[in-house]
Every structure is written in C-alpha cells, then in structure tokens.
Design an enzyme around this catalytic site. Structure first.
Site, PDB file in Angstrom:
ATOM      1  N   ARG A 246       0.846  -1.193   0.000  1.00 11.41           N
ATOM      2  CA  ARG A 246       0.000   0.000   0.000  1.00 11.41           C
ATOM      3  C   ARG A 246       0.883   1.246   0.000  1.00 11.41           C
ATOM      4  NH1 ARG A 246      -3.475  -2.479  -1.814  1.00 11.41           N
ATOM      5  NH2 ARG A 246      -5.587  -2.821  -1.049  1.00 11.41           N
ATOM      6  N   GLU A 275      -3.290   7.477  -4.787  1.00  9.96           N
ATOM      7  CA  GLU A 275      -3.720   6.864  -6.054  1.00  9.96           C
ATOM      8  C   GLU A 275      -5.072   7.398  -6.506  1.00  9.96           C
ATOM      9  OE1 GLU A 275      -1.938   2.474  -5.002  1.00  9.96           O
ATOM     10  OE2 GLU A 275      -3.822   2.537  -6.080  1.00  9.96           O
ATOM     11  N   HIS A 293      -0.664   0.018 -10.008  1.00  7.27           N
ATOM     12  CA  HIS A 293      -1.347  -0.939  -9.104  1.00  7.27           C
ATOM     13  C   HIS A 293      -1.798  -2.192  -9.879  1.00  7.27           C
ATOM     14  CE1 HIS A 293      -3.643  -1.087  -5.034  1.00  7.27           C
ATOM     15  NE2 HIS A 293      -3.341  -2.307  -5.445  1.00  7.27           N
TER      16      HIS A 293
HETATM   17  C1  DGY Z   1      -5.722  -5.922  -2.992  1.00  4.23           C
HETATM   18  O1  DGY Z   1      -6.300  -6.983  -3.176  1.00  4.23           O
HETATM   19  O2  DGY Z   1      -5.646  -5.394  -1.882  1.00  4.23           O
HETATM   20  C2  DGY Z   1      -5.132  -5.257  -4.182  1.00  4.23           C
HETATM   21  O3  DGY Z   1      -4.200  -4.311  -3.829  1.00  4.23           O
HETATM   22  C3  DGY Z   1      -6.237  -4.613  -4.989  1.00  4.23           C
HETATM   23  O4  DGY Z   1      -7.030  -3.909  -4.137  1.00  4.23           O
END
Ligand code: DGY
Length: 327
Positions: A246, A275, A293
C-alpha cells in the site's frame, strides 16, 4: 438453498468486474453495474449504502466514517481485494455492516509482479526501454545500462505473510537470494515451509541486513509512513526499495527527496499514497520504476477475486458462515 428472497437482493458493484463474475452475480441478484467504470464519490457510496443490500467496493473507493450512517439498507460490503485499509472497519461494524475480503487468490500474481519490479529496477529495464523507444540508443557498449545482479544478494521482506513468503520463495529459488525478514508476530520456522530466512528483531536491523527491501504489510493505521524519513535515509545509495503493498506505508514526499539526492539506490512502486495521483516529481525520477497498481492484474486472479466475493455474498444471504469476514 436458492430462494426468491436471495434472487431479489440488490447488489452494487462500484467498478466494472470481469465479465464472468458480473454474469454470475446478475444470474442471481438484482445487480447494478458501474458501466462507465468511473470511481464513485463518497456521497454516492453513502447513498448506495441506503439503497442496496450489498455494496461491493474496491481499493479505488474511500469508505471512511463519514459514509456510514445509522440504519443502512446494506448489510454487507463484499470488498474486491485483500487490502481493506480504504474501509473504516470500526465504522462499518458500528453501522451493523459485515465486511469480507479476498485473501489467498492474489498471492501468486502479486508475488510474480514483485519479482518483476525487482528485475525492472535492478536491471534498469524501464530506463533501457525508454531510451530505445525515444531513439536515444547508441548501440551496445561494455558500460551501457549496467544494473546489479540479484544472485547472492539479500532480500529483506517486511511482513512475512502469504505474499511476503511467496516473494521470498521465488527470490530464493530463482536467484539464490538470501532472505531476511521482519514480521510483527514472531514466526515458527515450520510456518515458513522450507524458506531459509533470517528473522530480524526490528525494521532497522532488516534494512541493515538487506540489499533490496520489499514491503508486504497492510497499509493504514500504525503502518502509515512506517518507512519514514529516518528509515529512508538509513537505506543509503546501495539499497533498493520495492512496494507492492500500500502506498501510505512510505512517506512519499520524503521518498522523492531521497531519490532526488540519490540517497537510495532506487525504488519500484506499484502503489502510491494518493492513487491514482502520482506526483510529477516522482514520475520524473529515472531511479524509480512506477506501475499502476497491477499486482493482482491477471485474468485468472481478477476472476478468482470476483468469484470469491460472489461466494461470500451467497453464503451471507443464505445464512452460512463467512470464510473471509474481516468485520
Ligand atoms: C488488494 O487486493 O488489496 C489489491 O491491492 C487490490 O485492491
């Protein structure tokens, strides 16, 4: 058990989902699809919680405390994704809304992409491709585009959960990398299922022990800016940083400064603090590899994630136990 009550449940998907999953849900529920695939505003989500029995968000939605009201119609949030730091779980609980996520099915895809980012960064693959595409390549020469080898180097894994372990396993098997790790909860050797790894008792020790630090802990809460100015400076110009977890785990403003001053070897990022906004200063850094991402972005994985949400909704509305409940 399938009854008419289940058939009439109103479900909202906040983004487009893989077609097979949308079709499965539409066969059973009264589904509203976000055909424009644009992010919904907090006000729209707030309203959706009053209008639908289930709302199925993604990481691109913000479900902070202000979207939850007393007595919502929605009784379940089926999150498409494993990370739930975009949802205020305490506020959901207070509003009486159950939350589920999609663990496990995206482990391999995310680990694969992490290894890809490591190679892109340490072998300067994006830089090389940009040079070629822009017509700047002057031909082969012994000192051109030299990166570093992964073989024999140490990978530092911060957060030795499913994805951290999958990355460590790949790095060890494919490149003979040594593995060091820091995990909040101490792990028994048996939990690592054959990965030979050196536990570290602090993030500082982990940074000192590794050549490449890869982040695999959840975002939000106490992990916000876990990689702060002091830890970024500690990395030094010979170490690389990878983040497929993250964006908010790294203090992005300070990261830009240490990249600018070349006080870190480089960074490979699949996630960002704000993001989809990525600061222009970061986009200009040659020693940063930046991806939008994409960690779980394979057809198989995204379908599996959606099917897992559908399984959770079915179980919930049929009164069966929920396997992936997080609140
Ligand atoms: C997750 O599954 O957390 C990925 O980052 C997509 O949200």
């Amino acid at each position: 058990m399938r009854d008419e009550t289940v058939m009439r449940r109103k479900i909202l998907l906040t983004r487009r989902w893989p077609a097979r999953v949308e079709a499965r849900l539409a066969a059973r529920y009264d589904v509203t699809l976000n055909t424009a695939d644009l992010p919904m505003s907090p006000a729209e989500i707030r309203q959706a919680l009053l209008d639908y029995d289930a709302v199925c968000p993604t990481v691109s939605d913000r479900l902070n405390a202000s979207v939850f009201r007393a007595d919502p119609r929605a009784c379940i949030l089926g999150n498409f994704g494993v990370g739930v730091n975009h949802i205020d779980l305490a506020a959901a609980r207070t509003a009486g809304i159950v939350v589920t996520n999609t663990p496990g099915v995206l482990t391999d895809a995310t680990a694969d992409l992490t290894i890809g980012l490591m190679l892109m960064l340490t072998r300067r693959l994006s830089e090389g491709e940009r040079e070629l595409r822009e017509g700047r390549w002057q031909g082969w020469r012994p000192t051109h585009m030299m990166g570093i080898s992964l073989t024999g180097r140490t990978l530092g894994v911060l957060g030795m959960g499913r994805i951290g372990q999958a990355v460590a396993r790949r790095a060890q098997a494919a490149f003979g990398m040594k593995i060091a790790y820091f995990n909040r909860r101490p792990l028994m050797a048996a939990e690592l299922e054959g990965i030979v790894a050196q536990p570290c008792d602090s993030i500082e020790t982990l940074i000192d022990a590794c050549d490449i630090l890869s982040l695999h802990c959840p975002g939000g809460g106490a992990n916000r800016h876990l990689i702060d100015a002091a830890r970024l400076h500690r990395m030094g110009p010979a170490r690389y940083l990878i983040n497929t977890a993250r964006g908010d785990i790294i203090d992005e403003a300070t990261l830009i400064e240490v990249l600018r001053q070349r006080r870190i070897g480089g960074v490979g990022l699949d996630v960002f603090e704000g993001e989809p906004e990525v600061p222009a200063a970061l986009r200009e850094m040659p020693n940063a590899v930046l991806l939008p991402h994409q960690g779980s972005a394979t057809k198989e994985t995204r379908e599996a994630m959606g099917m897992m949400v559908a399984d959770s909704l079915d179980a919930f509305f049929e009164g069966r136990p929920l396997v992936n409940r997080v609140a």
